[in-house]
Write a protein that holds these residues in place. Structure first.
Motif, PDB file in Angstrom:
ATOM      1  N   GLU A  71      10.046  -0.488  14.259  1.00  0.00           N
ATOM      2  CA  GLU A  71      11.211  -0.009  13.509  1.00  0.00           C
ATOM      3  C   GLU A  71      10.774   0.993  12.422  1.00  0.00           C
ATOM      4  N   LEU A  72       9.734   0.622  11.716  1.00  0.00           N
ATOM      5  CA  LEU A  72       9.256   1.497  10.639  1.00  0.00           C
ATOM      6  C   LEU A  72       8.745   2.826  11.216  1.00  0.00           C
ATOM      7  N   PHE A  73       8.032   2.741  12.321  1.00  0.00           N
ATOM      8  CA  PHE A  73       7.549   3.943  13.014  1.00  0.00           C
ATOM      9  C   PHE A  73       8.721   4.870  13.344  1.00  0.00           C
ATOM     10  N   ARG A  74       9.781   4.298  13.901  1.00  0.00           N
ATOM     11  CA  ARG A  74      10.954   5.091  14.296  1.00  0.00           C
ATOM     12  C   ARG A  74      11.640   5.719  13.092  1.00  0.00           C
ATOM     13  N   LYS A  75      11.792   4.906  12.044  1.00  0.00           N
ATOM     14  CA  LYS A  75      12.534   5.415  10.887  1.00  0.00           C
ATOM     15  C   LYS A  75      11.736   6.460  10.121  1.00  0.00           C
ATOM     16  N   LEU A  76      10.440   6.305  10.100  1.00  0.00           N
ATOM     17  CA  LEU A  76       9.603   7.339   9.477  1.00  0.00           C
ATOM     18  C   LEU A  76       9.715   8.638  10.278  1.00  0.00           C
ATOM     19  N   ARG A  77       9.730   8.487  11.588  1.00  0.00           N
ATOM     20  CA  ARG A  77       9.812   9.669  12.445  1.00  0.00           C
ATOM     21  C   ARG A  77      11.122  10.427  12.211  1.00  0.00           C
ATOM     22  N   GLU A  78      12.221   9.647  12.045  1.00  0.00           N
ATOM     23  CA  GLU A  78      13.519  10.270  11.750  1.00  0.00           C
ATOM     24  C   GLU A  78      13.454  11.085  10.463  1.00  0.00           C
ATOM     25  N   ARG A  79      12.600  10.637   9.551  1.00  0.00           N
ATOM     26  CA  ARG A  79      12.462  11.341   8.278  1.00  0.00           C
ATOM     27  C   ARG A  79      11.374  12.409   8.322  1.00  0.00           C
ATOM     28  N   GLU A 133       0.013  14.188  -2.047  1.00  0.00           N
ATOM     29  CA  GLU A 133       1.446  14.474  -1.977  1.00  0.00           C
ATOM     30  C   GLU A 133       2.058  13.878  -0.711  1.00  0.00           C
ATOM     31  N   GLN A 134       1.363  14.050   0.402  1.00  0.00           N
ATOM     32  CA  GLN A 134       1.884  13.509   1.665  1.00  0.00           C
ATOM     33  C   GLN A 134       1.962  11.987   1.626  1.00  0.00           C
ATOM     34  N   MET A 135       0.960  11.361   1.032  1.00  0.00           N
ATOM     35  CA  MET A 135       0.955   9.897   0.990  1.00  0.00           C
ATOM     36  C   MET A 135       2.028   9.397   0.029  1.00  0.00           C
ATOM     37  N   HIS A 136       2.280  10.173  -1.016  1.00  0.00           N
ATOM     38  CA  HIS A 136       3.352   9.830  -1.945  1.00  0.00           C
ATOM     39  C   HIS A 136       4.705   9.875  -1.226  1.00  0.00           C
ATOM     40  N   ALA A 137       4.895  10.928  -0.433  1.00  0.00           N
ATOM     41  CA  ALA A 137       6.142  11.051   0.343  1.00  0.00           C
ATOM     42  C   ALA A 137       6.279   9.883   1.320  1.00  0.00           C
ATOM     43  N   LEU A 138       5.149   9.469   1.897  1.00  0.00           N
ATOM     44  CA  LEU A 138       5.172   8.322   2.819  1.00  0.00           C
ATOM     45  C   LEU A 138       5.648   7.058   2.099  1.00  0.00           C
ATOM     46  N   MET A 139       5.076   6.813   0.911  1.00  0.00           N
ATOM     47  CA  MET A 139       5.437   5.591   0.167  1.00  0.00           C
ATOM     48  C   MET A 139       6.923   5.615  -0.217  1.00  0.00           C
ATOM     49  N   GLU A 140       7.398   6.798  -0.627  1.00  0.00           N
ATOM     50  CA  GLU A 140       8.821   6.905  -0.979  1.00  0.00           C
ATOM     51  C   GLU A 140       9.698   6.606   0.231  1.00  0.00           C
ATOM     52  N   ALA A 141       9.308   7.133   1.367  1.00  0.00           N
ATOM     53  CA  ALA A 141      10.090   6.895   2.588  1.00  0.00           C
ATOM     54  C   ALA A 141      10.064   5.412   2.955  1.00  0.00           C
ATOM     55  N   VAL A 142       8.897   4.773   2.828  1.00  0.00           N
ATOM     56  CA  VAL A 142       8.791   3.343   3.143  1.00  0.00           C
ATOM     57  C   VAL A 142       9.733   2.543   2.238  1.00  0.00           C
ATOM     58  N   ASP A 143       9.740   2.879   0.955  1.00  0.00           N
ATOM     59  CA  ASP A 143      10.616   2.166   0.009  1.00  0.00           C
ATOM     60  C   ASP A 143      12.086   2.348   0.380  1.00  0.00           C
ATOM     61  N   GLU A 144      12.432   3.584   0.691  1.00  0.00           N
ATOM     62  CA  GLU A 144      13.814   3.907   1.034  1.00  0.00           C
ATOM     63  C   GLU A 144      14.245   3.141   2.294  1.00  0.00           C
ATOM     64  N   ILE A 145      13.388   3.152   3.294  1.00  0.00           N
ATOM     65  CA  ILE A 145      13.698   2.479   4.565  1.00  0.00           C
ATOM     66  C   ILE A 145      13.866   0.985   4.329  1.00  0.00           C
ATOM     67  N   ARG A 146      12.997   0.417   3.506  1.00  0.00           N
ATOM     68  CA  ARG A 146      13.078  -1.027   3.276  1.00  0.00           C
ATOM     69  C   ARG A 146      14.292  -1.392   2.435  1.00  0.00           C
ATOM     70  N   ASP A 147      14.637  -0.550   1.473  1.00  0.00           N
ATOM     71  CA  ASP A 147      15.861  -0.774   0.694  1.00  0.00           C
ATOM     72  C   ASP A 147      17.075  -0.777   1.594  1.00  0.00           C
ATOM     73  N   MET A 148      17.102   0.195   2.517  1.00  0.00           N
ATOM     74  CA  MET A 148      18.272   0.305   3.390  1.00  0.00           C
ATOM     75  C   MET A 148      18.368  -0.861   4.354  1.00  0.00           C
ATOM     76  N   SER A 149      17.233  -1.300   4.896  1.00  0.00           N
ATOM     77  CA  SER A 149      17.311  -2.425   5.834  1.00  0.00           C
ATOM     78  C   SER A 149      17.589  -3.717   5.062  1.00  0.00           C
ATOM     79  N   GLY A 150      17.238  -3.742   3.770  1.00  0.00           N
ATOM     80  CA  GLY A 150      17.568  -4.881   2.922  1.00  0.00           C
ATOM     81  C   GLY A 150      19.066  -4.995   2.707  1.00  0.00           C
ATOM     82  N   GLU A 151      19.716  -3.830   2.538  1.00  0.00           N
ATOM     83  CA  GLU A 151      21.161  -3.818   2.299  1.00  0.00           C
ATOM     84  C   GLU A 151      21.953  -4.457   3.420  1.00  0.00           C
ATOM     85  N   LYS A 152      21.431  -4.267   4.623  1.00  0.00           N
ATOM     86  CA  LYS A 152      22.150  -4.761   5.808  1.00  0.00           C
ATOM     87  C   LYS A 152      22.162  -6.287   5.876  1.00  0.00           C
ATOM     88  N   THR A 153      21.143  -6.931   5.298  1.00  0.00           N
ATOM     89  CA  THR A 153      21.065  -8.394   5.450  1.00  0.00           C
ATOM     90  C   THR A 153      21.884  -9.111   4.386  1.00  0.00           C
TER      91      THR A 153
END
Ligand SMILES: *Cc1c(COP(=O)(O)O)cnc(C)c1O
Length: 359
Positions: free
Chosen positions: A307-315, A339-359
């Motif tokens: 799931e994380l792989f897919r959502k990162l790819r979408e971003r 910079e790239q790793m920072h963007a990765l961490m931000e995306a991971v946080d965003e993805i996890r926040d969003m999947s958290g909202e659903k539960t």
């Protein structure tokens, strides 16, 4: 009878996805170096005389071969070069694995090894890594037609504790077969088996410019072994394609190798970013192996790796994920710039926040 009955059928190696030209992505899926090659490479390229390209290159790539030999304290006849280490590895499989006994390598390792074995009809047996992704010495002390070890290993990033003693034990226990040690990532923190080359005539160590010298696009691989071993390799190579390395590559390779200062600086940057990023991922609940490479092998928590792989790819962030039993919970993430790793961490946080909202 159909001609297709006689086709040498193979299932090819699948490399990481390449973005289409012009597409803007953060590419952390093929372990490329995020930094450009040495400035010396740019200089040689700028003044390169294209008229020499009418001539065949030296078949033995002598200028580059000898520069590599000098750099690592060997003589030219102990060094072999090829079009990336994939070319060197393929030629080594063809040359040295010519037995009815199985070649041995780990169940989790560079996924090209079984492809070459299948292509060349070489029998092989997989040696399962233990639950912590370490090799078991006893697996490599049985009759075999050859052994291949990636150290540090991919995609786990791990090297064996006390790895030189470990490899020496395997090499010395198997005088009847060639042991190949693939050191594609060794510059980022592993220990090299090179000191063993002069001690054992059945050892071959393979390296590449692709990762630590930012040269994946140039395709330079090289290997060390005793002069007899290298001669057999050359005999096979000259029976297949003599002029594997082109003139420009040979010259640019010499330039890249000569800039030791730049090499050390960029490797140190990658290692620093790797350690910081591992820490950031652990803070987010990921399990991260102790990587000695330019990538991280990480198991996310709270979201599946797929799931994380897919959502990162979408971003627009590409990492690597394999749909294989022992790998499917893990991602392999190449170390980019800060910079790239920072963007990765931000995306991971965003993805996890969003999947958290659903539960
Ligand atoms: C990247 C890699 C290679 C191949 O690299 P080349 O670009 O062909 O030099 C070989 N072995 C391992 C373990 C790798 O990760």
């Amino acid at each position: 009878m159909n001609w297709e009955d006689n086709v040498r059928r193979v299932t090819p190696y699948v490399p990481g996805e390449q973005p289409k030209d012009g597409q803007k992505v953060i590419k952390l899926n093929t372990n490329e170096n995020p930094y450009p090659p040495s400035p010396l490479v740019f200089e040689v390229l700028k003044s390169y005389d294209a008229s020499s390209l009418r001539l065949y290159p030296p078949a033995d790539a002598a200028p580059l071969r000898d520069a590599i030999a000098d750099h690592y304290g060997f003589s030219g006849d102990e060094v072999f070069t090829g079009v990336g280490s994939d070319d060197v590895l393929a030629m080594a499989f063809l040359t040295f694995f010519n037995s009815d006994k199985p070649v041995l390598f780990a169940d989790i390792t560079y996924s090209f090894y079984d492809v070459w074995a299948d292509l060349f009809r070489i029998p092989y047996e997989l040696c399962p890594l233990d639950d912590d992704f370490h090799m078991r010495l006893s697996d490599y002390k049985r009759p075999n037609g050859g052994i291949v070890i990636a150290n540090p290993n991919a995609p786990t990033g791990i090297s064996e504790p006390d790895d030189i003693a470990f490899i020496e034990e395997i090499v010395s226990a198997n005088p009847g077969s060639v042991v190949i040690v693939d050191e594609a990532y060794v510059d980022f923190g592993g220990h090299t088996a090179l000191p063993l080359i002069r001690k054992y005539d059945n050892l071959m160590v393979i390296r590449t410019f692709s990762k630590s010298r930012s040269f994946a696009g140039m395709r330079i691989g090289y290997a060390f072994g005793c002069s007899r071993l290298i001669k057999y390799l050359n005999d096979a190579k000259y029976s297949f394609n003599s002029y594997t390395m082109n003139r420009l590559t040979i010259e640019l390779g010499v330039a890249a190798l000569s800039d030791g200062e730049y090499f050390e600086k960029t490797v140190a940057s990658v290692v620093r970013t790797r350690e910081q990023s591992a820490e950031e991922l652990r803070k987010r609940g990921f399990t991260v192996t102790d990587s000695k490479t330019n990538f991280l092998f990480a198991r996310p928590s709270g979201i599946s790796a797929r799931e994380l792989f897919r959502k990162l790819r979408e971003r627009g962030i590409y990492v690597r994920w394999w749909d294989k039993p022992r790998l499917k919970d893990w991602l392999r993430i190449s170390v980019g710039t800060d910079e790239q790793m920072h963007a990765l961490m931000e995306a991971v946080d965003e993805i996890r926040d969003m999947s958290g909202e659903k539960t």
